[in-house]
Design an enzyme around this catalytic site. Structure first.
Site, PDB file in Angstrom:
ATOM      1  CE  LYS A 157      -1.976   2.086   3.476  1.00 44.30           C
ATOM      2  NZ  LYS A 157      -2.722   2.413   4.690  1.00 44.30           N
ATOM      3  CG  ASP A 198      -6.988   5.179   2.645  1.00 46.47           C
ATOM      4  OD1 ASP A 198      -8.062   4.899   2.068  1.00 46.47           O
ATOM      5  OD2 ASP A 198      -6.606   6.355   2.801  1.00 46.47           O
TER       6      ASP A 198
END
Length: 213
Positions: A123, A141
């Site tokens: 990420k 997220d």
């Protein structure tokens, strides 16, 4: 919860691009080194908080070389208002050491090399690439996860699976979609008390009740 149809997915894609085509991160940075550190610190911590912390950090350690040689207790003291600051201090020092030793002090700008740095997972690597290079990548997220589920784009249980689903469904302009979904989730489609009266997607929303993460 109903899933978005192909037509709805196209409409969602179009509206996000129209509204957020120029969106960028709210993290403040001057170069790739500062961006990687800021994104790593932002995990489970607000961008606002990170922006308060980083000026003093970057003043003391302006490049990876200085941070690589830093005393961990001094770094911890600069990060102590950030969540998980002990672990983050250890990681950003280790990250800087690898950047100096392996990459001649320059942040590598591809996902695989970025993920070899301490504290940089998929990420974080994707967020850095999206922001710094405009890469056609998606990062998920809590905001993106919530928005994707509320709009019926995904029913996946994990961020990684949600990312794969969004990439498959949207295919292009992923960098703008990521930035847009983050800002949309942060300010309009909030976990509690979503601002439905300000929303430009109310006709495509599947639920405002679920996914309060």
């Amino acid at each position: 919860m109903k899933k978005a149809t192909k037509k709805e997915i196209q409409e969602i894609h179009q509206r996000f691009i129209q509204r957020y085509s120029d969106a960028v991160t709210e993290l403040e940075y001057k170069n790739a080194y500062e961006l990687v550190v800021a994104v790593a610190l932002s995990a489970q911590c607000t961008d606002k908080r990170v922006n308060i912390i980083t000026p003093a950090l970057f003043k003391k350690y302006p490049t990876p070389k200085e941070l690589a040689q830093a005393d961990i207790e001094e770094v911890k003291s600069l990060l102590n208002s950030c969540s998980f600051f002990n672990n983050k201090a250890k990681n950003i020092i280790a990250m800087a050491q690898r950047v100096v030793e392996v990459y001649d002090g320059e942040i590598p700008m591809n996902e695989k090399d970025l993920q070899t740095l301490a504290g940089v997972g998929q990420k974080t690597a994707n967020v850095v690439m999206i922001e710094y290079t405009g890469a056609n990548l998606m990062a998920v997220d809590t905001h993106v996860f919530r928005v994707a589920h509320r709009l019926g784009l995904s029913d996946d249980k994990t961020a990684k699976a949600t990312e794969a689903t969004l990439v498959k469904k949207f295919k292009n302009n992923l960098h703008a979609l990521h930035q847009g979904m983050v800002l949309f989730g942060r300010y309009i489609c909030k976990a509690k008390n979503p601002q439905c009266e300000e929303c430009f997607l109310t006709d495509l929303c599947k639920t405002k009740e679920s996914f309060k993460v």
